[in-house]
Write a protein that holds these residues in place. Structure first.
Motif, PDB file in Angstrom:
ATOM      1  N   LEU A 188     -22.083 -37.376 -71.310  1.00  0.00           N
ATOM      2  CA  LEU A 188     -22.179 -36.456 -72.540  1.00  0.00           C
ATOM      3  C   LEU A 188     -23.520 -36.941 -73.049  1.00  0.00           C
ATOM      4  N   GLY A 189     -24.411 -35.935 -73.106  1.00  0.00           N
ATOM      5  CA  GLY A 189     -25.807 -36.310 -73.816  1.00  0.00           C
ATOM      6  C   GLY A 189     -26.736 -35.188 -74.037  1.00  0.00           C
ATOM      7  N   SER A 190     -27.663 -35.417 -73.871  1.00  0.00           N
ATOM      8  CA  SER A 190     -28.759 -34.287 -74.299  1.00  0.00           C
ATOM      9  C   SER A 190     -28.650 -33.013 -73.427  1.00  0.00           C
ATOM     10  N   VAL A 191     -28.222 -33.134 -72.285  1.00  0.00           N
ATOM     11  CA  VAL A 191     -28.121 -31.897 -71.397  1.00  0.00           C
ATOM     12  C   VAL A 191     -26.875 -31.483 -71.655  1.00  0.00           C
ATOM     13  N   PHE A 192     -25.628 -32.223 -71.331  1.00  0.00           N
ATOM     14  CA  PHE A 192     -24.333 -31.571 -71.392  1.00  0.00           C
ATOM     15  C   PHE A 192     -23.884 -32.057 -72.749  1.00  0.00           C
ATOM     16  N   VAL A 193     -23.266 -30.997 -73.536  1.00  0.00           N
ATOM     17  CA  VAL A 193     -22.406 -31.104 -74.779  1.00  0.00           C
ATOM     18  C   VAL A 193     -23.331 -31.745 -76.035  1.00  0.00           C
ATOM     19  N   GLY A 194     -24.315 -32.765 -75.660  1.00  0.00           N
ATOM     20  CA  GLY A 194     -25.087 -33.065 -76.749  1.00  0.00           C
ATOM     21  C   GLY A 194     -26.085 -31.822 -77.500  1.00  0.00           C
ATOM     22  N   THR A 195     -26.308 -30.966 -76.747  1.00  0.00           N
ATOM     23  CA  THR A 195     -27.011 -29.712 -77.190  1.00  0.00           C
ATOM     24  C   THR A 195     -26.553 -29.382 -78.565  1.00  0.00           C
ATOM     25  N   THR A 196     -25.193 -29.426 -78.711  1.00  0.00           N
ATOM     26  CA  THR A 196     -24.624 -29.006 -80.061  1.00  0.00           C
ATOM     27  C   THR A 196     -25.197 -29.968 -81.253  1.00  0.00           C
ATOM     28  N   GLU A 197     -25.502 -31.313 -80.836  1.00  0.00           N
ATOM     29  CA  GLU A 197     -26.083 -31.970 -81.883  1.00  0.00           C
ATOM     30  C   GLU A 197     -27.625 -31.721 -82.085  1.00  0.00           C
ATOM     31  N   GLY A 198     -28.131 -31.592 -80.816  1.00  0.00           N
ATOM     32  CA  GLY A 198     -29.680 -30.721 -80.755  1.00  0.00           C
ATOM     33  C   GLY A 198     -29.826 -29.607 -81.578  1.00  0.00           C
ATOM     34  N   LEU A 215     -20.012 -29.928 -91.837  1.00  0.00           N
ATOM     35  CA  LEU A 215     -19.639 -31.283 -91.228  1.00  0.00           C
ATOM     36  C   LEU A 215     -21.023 -32.056 -91.185  1.00  0.00           C
ATOM     37  N   ARG A 216     -21.108 -33.290 -91.130  1.00  0.00           N
ATOM     38  CA  ARG A 216     -22.446 -33.927 -91.042  1.00  0.00           C
ATOM     39  C   ARG A 216     -22.936 -34.021 -89.469  1.00  0.00           C
ATOM     40  N   LEU A 217     -24.188 -34.429 -89.611  1.00  0.00           N
ATOM     41  CA  LEU A 217     -24.894 -34.535 -88.037  1.00  0.00           C
ATOM     42  C   LEU A 217     -24.297 -35.279 -87.313  1.00  0.00           C
ATOM     43  N   ARG A 218     -24.000 -36.390 -87.710  1.00  0.00           N
ATOM     44  CA  ARG A 218     -23.508 -37.402 -86.762  1.00  0.00           C
ATOM     45  C   ARG A 218     -22.114 -37.125 -86.307  1.00  0.00           C
ATOM     46  N   ALA A 219     -21.158 -36.004 -87.091  1.00  0.00           N
ATOM     47  CA  ALA A 219     -19.936 -35.625 -86.275  1.00  0.00           C
ATOM     48  C   ALA A 219     -20.152 -34.693 -85.382  1.00  0.00           C
ATOM     49  N   VAL A 220     -21.433 -34.120 -85.186  1.00  0.00           N
ATOM     50  CA  VAL A 220     -21.184 -32.905 -84.370  1.00  0.00           C
ATOM     51  C   VAL A 220     -21.031 -33.157 -82.722  1.00  0.00           C
ATOM     52  N   ARG A 221     -21.751 -34.168 -82.332  1.00  0.00           N
ATOM     53  CA  ARG A 221     -21.448 -34.688 -80.970  1.00  0.00           C
ATOM     54  C   ARG A 221     -20.055 -35.099 -80.828  1.00  0.00           C
ATOM     55  N   GLY A 222     -19.473 -35.770 -81.884  1.00  0.00           N
ATOM     56  CA  GLY A 222     -17.870 -36.131 -81.865  1.00  0.00           C
ATOM     57  C   GLY A 222     -16.963 -34.960 -81.461  1.00  0.00           C
TER      58      GLY A 222
END
Length: 244
Positions: free
Chosen positions: A81-91, A194-201
């Protein structure tokens, strides 16, 4: 001299309610929290179910080699899970808060959207939270998430800006780039506080559940060994003599 604990002077339950939002879902407090919990639960459910993605493949292949260690297979999938898959929520969430930074509720959202999209184009980077390789011409998860948020009174400037970024990206790139589920989740994460650090969570928690489902299916209807063998056959085909 002893170092003060980061929990000193703080109510652990209150800290957990902020940093570990799942606690609120189970606990349930006032009316506002219940509204936020409904949106929060919808975000998690949206991210649980997924197809044979790279993370699911990693989990299935790991399970094929170590069926006694389900946790290792889940961990293998989560590592993808990273910038391409799922991590785009955080992005998406980061993009929105940077776009609205310092405006205190003011500012033309169309101008902000145009500036945001132009910035990504200049960097030759994809705009997070818009477009989808499978869900075309619209990601049907997005309007449903926004409907739930609207019904709970939790659709604000982050949702508005995300929609305008999708419209501007469609105009700038000359193809349909509607807001996808990760864009919706990025916007709604801010709307519910939510806080930004929680979004990828959110994605990590939800995909862990989905990966367990993949592994259970793998244990009953396996595909990993066949995938491995087929890939091996195709990848080494050029080394085999051609029959006359």
């Amino acid at each position: 001299m002893a170092t003060a604990s980061p929990w000193s002077g703080a109510d652990p339950a209150s800290r957990c309610a902020t940093d570990c939002p799942s606690w609120r879902v189970r606990r349930g407090r006032g009316t506002q929290e219940r509204r936020e919990d409904r949106v929060y639960t919808a975000l998690l459910i949206t991210l649980v179910d997924h197809g044979v993605t790279p993370s699911a493949l990693a989990a299935r292949l790991t399970y094929a080699g170590a069926p006694e260690a389900m946790q290792a297979a889940v961990a293998a999938g989560l590592c993808g899970l990273g910038s391409v898959f799922v991590g785009t929520t955080e992005g998406s969430a980061a993009m929105l808060t940077e776009g609205l930074a310092g405006l205190d509720g003011n500012g033309d959202l169309d101008e902000i959207a145009a500036r945001v999209v132009a910035g990504f184009r200049e960097q030759r980077a994809f705009v997070p939270g818009v477009g989808h390789t499978l869900h075309k011409p619209i990601d049907l998860r997005t309007p449903r998430l926004f409907e739930i948020a609207e019904a709970e009174g939790l659709s604000g400037r982050y949702v508005d800006l995300m929609n305008r970024i999708g419209a501007e990206a469609t105009r700038a790139y000359g193809r349909d780039l509607p807001v996808n589920a990760t864009g919706a989740i990025g916007a709604l994460s801010w709307e519910i506080g939510l806080r930004l650090r929680a979004v990828r969570g959110l994605g990590v928690m939800a995909r862990a559940i989905g990966l367990v489902g993949h592994i259970l299916e793998e244990s009953e209807r396996p595909m990993a060994i066949e995938l491995w063998q087929r890939v091996d056959t195709e990848a080494s085909a050029h080394l085999k003599p051609v029959s006359s």
